[in-house]
Write a protein that holds these residues in place. Structure first.
Motif, PDB file in Angstrom:
ATOM      1  N   GLU A 103      17.304  -8.076   7.688  1.00 19.82           N
ATOM      2  CA  GLU A 103      16.165  -7.160   7.561  1.00 19.82           C
ATOM      3  C   GLU A 103      16.383  -6.136   6.455  1.00 19.82           C
ATOM      4  OE1 GLU A 103      13.689  -3.965  10.349  1.00 19.82           O
ATOM      5  OE2 GLU A 103      15.315  -5.168  11.189  1.00 19.82           O
ATOM      6  N   ALA A 104      17.636  -5.684   6.286  1.00 15.89           N
ATOM      7  CA  ALA A 104      17.919  -4.668   5.272  1.00 15.89           C
ATOM      8  C   ALA A 104      17.621  -5.151   3.862  1.00 15.89           C
ATOM      9  CB  ALA A 104      19.386  -4.238   5.369  1.00 15.89           C
ATOM     10  N   ALA A 105      17.712  -6.465   3.625  1.00 13.56           N
ATOM     11  CA  ALA A 105      17.519  -6.993   2.269  1.00 13.56           C
ATOM     12  C   ALA A 105      16.101  -6.767   1.770  1.00 13.56           C
ATOM     13  CB  ALA A 105      17.868  -8.478   2.231  1.00 13.56           C
ATOM     14  N   GLY A 106      15.134  -6.819   2.693  1.00 10.87           N
ATOM     15  CA  GLY A 106      13.739  -6.694   2.283  1.00 10.87           C
ATOM     16  C   GLY A 106      13.291  -5.285   1.983  1.00 10.87           C
ATOM     17  N   ALA A 107      14.170  -4.315   2.237  1.00 10.50           N
ATOM     18  CA  ALA A 107      13.769  -2.917   2.058  1.00 10.50           C
ATOM     19  C   ALA A 107      13.814  -2.467   0.608  1.00 10.50           C
ATOM     20  CB  ALA A 107      14.671  -2.010   2.895  1.00 10.50           C
ATOM     21  N   TRP A 108      14.539  -3.202  -0.238  1.00 18.44           N
ATOM     22  CA  TRP A 108      14.799  -2.736  -1.597  1.00 18.44           C
ATOM     23  C   TRP A 108      13.742  -3.223  -2.577  1.00 18.44           C
ATOM     24  CZ3 TRP A 108      18.585   0.800  -1.924  1.00 18.44           C
ATOM     25  CH2 TRP A 108      19.433   0.892  -0.817  1.00 18.44           C
ATOM     26  N   GLY A 109      13.447  -2.377  -3.563  1.00 22.79           N
ATOM     27  CA  GLY A 109      12.438  -2.731  -4.555  1.00 22.79           C
ATOM     28  C   GLY A 109      12.808  -3.955  -5.359  1.00 22.79           C
ATOM     29  N   HIS A 110      14.090  -4.121  -5.658  1.00 25.69           N
ATOM     30  CA  HIS A 110      14.574  -5.309  -6.352  1.00 25.69           C
ATOM     31  C   HIS A 110      16.043  -5.489  -5.987  1.00 25.69           C
ATOM     32  CE1 HIS A 110      14.125  -8.411  -9.481  1.00 25.69           C
ATOM     33  NE2 HIS A 110      15.408  -8.203  -9.707  1.00 25.69           N
ATOM     34  N   LEU A 111      16.454  -6.742  -5.809  1.00 26.99           N
ATOM     35  CA  LEU A 111      17.826  -7.030  -5.406  1.00 26.99           C
ATOM     36  C   LEU A 111      18.364  -8.189  -6.235  1.00 26.99           C
ATOM     37  CD1 LEU A 111      19.101  -7.148  -1.732  1.00 26.99           C
ATOM     38  CD2 LEU A 111      19.764  -8.940  -3.341  1.00 26.99           C
ATOM     39  N   ALA A 112      19.510  -7.968  -6.851  1.00 25.64           N
ATOM     40  CA  ALA A 112      20.209  -9.018  -7.607  1.00 25.64           C
ATOM     41  C   ALA A 112      21.610  -9.135  -7.037  1.00 25.64           C
ATOM     42  CB  ALA A 112      20.260  -8.673  -9.092  1.00 25.64           C
ATOM     43  N   LEU A 113      22.034 -10.366  -6.734  1.00 26.15           N
ATOM     44  CA  LEU A 113      23.311 -10.585  -6.060  1.00 26.15           C
ATOM     45  C   LEU A 113      24.142 -11.636  -6.775  1.00 26.15           C
ATOM     46  CD1 LEU A 113      25.254 -10.403  -3.567  1.00 26.15           C
ATOM     47  CD2 LEU A 113      23.775 -12.105  -2.468  1.00 26.15           C
ATOM     48  N   LEU A 296      24.003  -6.849 -14.106  1.00 27.46           N
ATOM     49  CA  LEU A 296      23.411  -7.957 -13.353  1.00 27.46           C
ATOM     50  C   LEU A 296      21.990  -7.614 -12.925  1.00 27.46           C
ATOM     51  CD1 LEU A 296      24.226 -10.714 -11.927  1.00 27.46           C
ATOM     52  CD2 LEU A 296      24.735  -9.312  -9.930  1.00 27.46           C
ATOM     53  N   LEU A 297      21.806  -6.403 -12.428  1.00 27.74           N
ATOM     54  CA  LEU A 297      20.485  -5.949 -12.011  1.00 27.74           C
ATOM     55  C   LEU A 297      19.528  -5.885 -13.191  1.00 27.74           C
ATOM     56  CD1 LEU A 297      18.476  -4.638 -10.019  1.00 27.74           C
ATOM     57  CD2 LEU A 297      19.633  -2.445 -10.453  1.00 27.74           C
ATOM     58  N   GLN A 298      19.982  -5.311 -14.309  1.00 22.86           N
ATOM     59  CA  GLN A 298      19.112  -5.186 -15.474  1.00 22.86           C
ATOM     60  C   GLN A 298      18.672  -6.548 -16.009  1.00 22.86           C
ATOM     61  OE1 GLN A 298      21.854  -2.802 -17.631  1.00 22.86           O
ATOM     62  NE2 GLN A 298      21.140  -0.864 -16.776  1.00 22.86           N
ATOM     63  N   ARG A 299      19.599  -7.517 -16.009  1.00 27.14           N
ATOM     64  CA  ARG A 299      19.245  -8.874 -16.470  1.00 27.14           C
ATOM     65  C   ARG A 299      18.215  -9.501 -15.536  1.00 27.14           C
ATOM     66  NH1 ARG A 299      24.978 -11.716 -18.443  1.00 27.14           N
ATOM     67  NH2 ARG A 299      25.411 -10.217 -20.118  1.00 27.14           N
ATOM     68  N   SER A 300      18.387  -9.276 -14.232  1.00 25.51           N
ATOM     69  CA  SER A 300      17.435  -9.824 -13.274  1.00 25.51           C
ATOM     70  C   SER A 300      16.056  -9.188 -13.443  1.00 25.51           C
ATOM     71  CB  SER A 300      17.956  -9.576 -11.849  1.00 25.51           C
ATOM     72  OG  SER A 300      17.055 -10.067 -10.886  1.00 25.51           O
ATOM     73  N   LEU A 301      16.030  -7.889 -13.686  1.00 29.25           N
ATOM     74  CA  LEU A 301      14.754  -7.218 -13.891  1.00 29.25           C
ATOM     75  C   LEU A 301      14.051  -7.728 -15.162  1.00 29.25           C
ATOM     76  CD1 LEU A 301      15.803  -3.561 -12.973  1.00 29.25           C
ATOM     77  CD2 LEU A 301      14.134  -4.965 -11.743  1.00 29.25           C
TER      78      LEU A 301
END
Length: 305
Positions: A103-113, A296-301
């Motif tokens: 459930e916690a995963a869906g709370a974030w505006g964007h997630l890169a893993l 990693l996050l910036q590339r995903s965005l």
């Protein structure tokens, strides 16, 4: 996609979690830390400690209200946050599915893993081609080649691999202590130090080992370095670890063409002990795994635009 107010890089391993909180332009706002978030230790624990580390980063940034919202995973805040995660165990598909399904995963505006090793190599070479041997609680080698190839060596987990990592040192030190009780090995300084920490008789050591995990074994690693100078068993363990570092580095980049970084709490202790030929190859990291997680996050965005 909701406009993001904050970008957060997470480095999650078997001993601890570190968070780097930045503004969208990259300005550093705050840093946080918490307990381990390696996926192999459980998804609920991973999310709990990630949330704790993020809340701590907001607190150190002087954003007390946001820290409270982060701790409670309030979507009024988390929906405006991008989360880049470099986590130990993220190469395991089942763990990743469970982590993303939480459930916690869906709370974030964007997630890169991705893995903590990949985040570390991105941070160490500022996103450019390079190789890295990361040795903390566990160990792994990562390389990003000029043609875009990505290579992982080691990182098979503390039960079967992770040579030279803290848990590996702790397990081998415990084995020496056990063999000394059996009179199969000398009761040297390292064995006696483990007895002092964990118990000096068979029932007590068996009980300690039955309850030990990756983190507890890693806590024994400093004893090996403390007794290196006056216990041949400790010195031999460190020599074996140095061989493992060389083996991982050679497998990542057989021709030695890439800049090589060595990171992690154990890696920093091993670096001065490396043979001259290999130490000449090593460069200081440009950044750490939290920097890499932000990349990693910036590339995903960027890929979503």
């Amino acid at each position: 996609m909701t406009r993001l107010s904050y970008l957060i890089g997470i480095d999650g391993g078997g001993t601890g979690t570190r968070a780097r909180l930045t503004a969208p332009d990259g300005q550093l706002l705050g840093l946080g830390s918490a307990g381990p978030s390696a996926l192999g230790q459980g998804v609920p624990q991973a999310w709990r400690h990630i949330t704790d580390a993020v809340a701590e980063a907001f607190r150190t940034a002087g954003l007390a209200h946001d820290a409270q919202q982060a701790r409670s995973s309030d979507p009024a805040l988390t929906a405006r946050c991008g989360l880049g995660l470099g986590l130990s165990g993220a190469e395991n598909p089942g763990w990743v599915r469970d982590f993303r399904a939480a459930e916690a995963a869906g709370a974030w505006g964007h997630l890169a893993l991705d893995t903590d090793g990949y985040a570390a190599v991105l941070g160490a070479h500022a996103g450019r081609p390079g190789a890295l041997v990361a040795i903390g609680t566990g160990s792994v080698g990562e390389a990003l080649h000029a043609d875009g190839r990505r290579l992982t060596v080691g990182g098979w987990g503390w039960l079967l691999g992770d040579e030279a990592g803290g848990a590996w040192f702790g397990q081998h030190a415990m084995r020496i202590a056990q063999q000394a009780i059996d009179a199969r090995a000398p009761a040297g300084a390292l064995a006696r130090a483990i007895w002092a920490d964990c118990g000096a008789d068979r029932p007590t050591l068996l009980d300690w080992c039955a309850g030990a995990d990756q983190r507890r074994y890693a806590e024994l690693a400093p004893r090996v370095f403390e007794h290196e100078a006056h216990d041949p068993a400790a010195a031999a363990l460190i020599a074996t670890a140095l061989d493992a570092v060389r083996s991982i580095a050679d497998a990542l980049d057989p021709r030695g063409e890439l800049p090589l970084a060595l990171s992690g709490s154990i890696g920093r202790q091993l670096r001065p002990r490396l043979a001259h030929a290999m130490s000449q190859r090593i460069v200081d990291p440009a950044g750490d795994a939290t920097d890499g997680a932000l990349r990693l996050l910036q590339r995903s965005l960027q890929s979503c635009r």
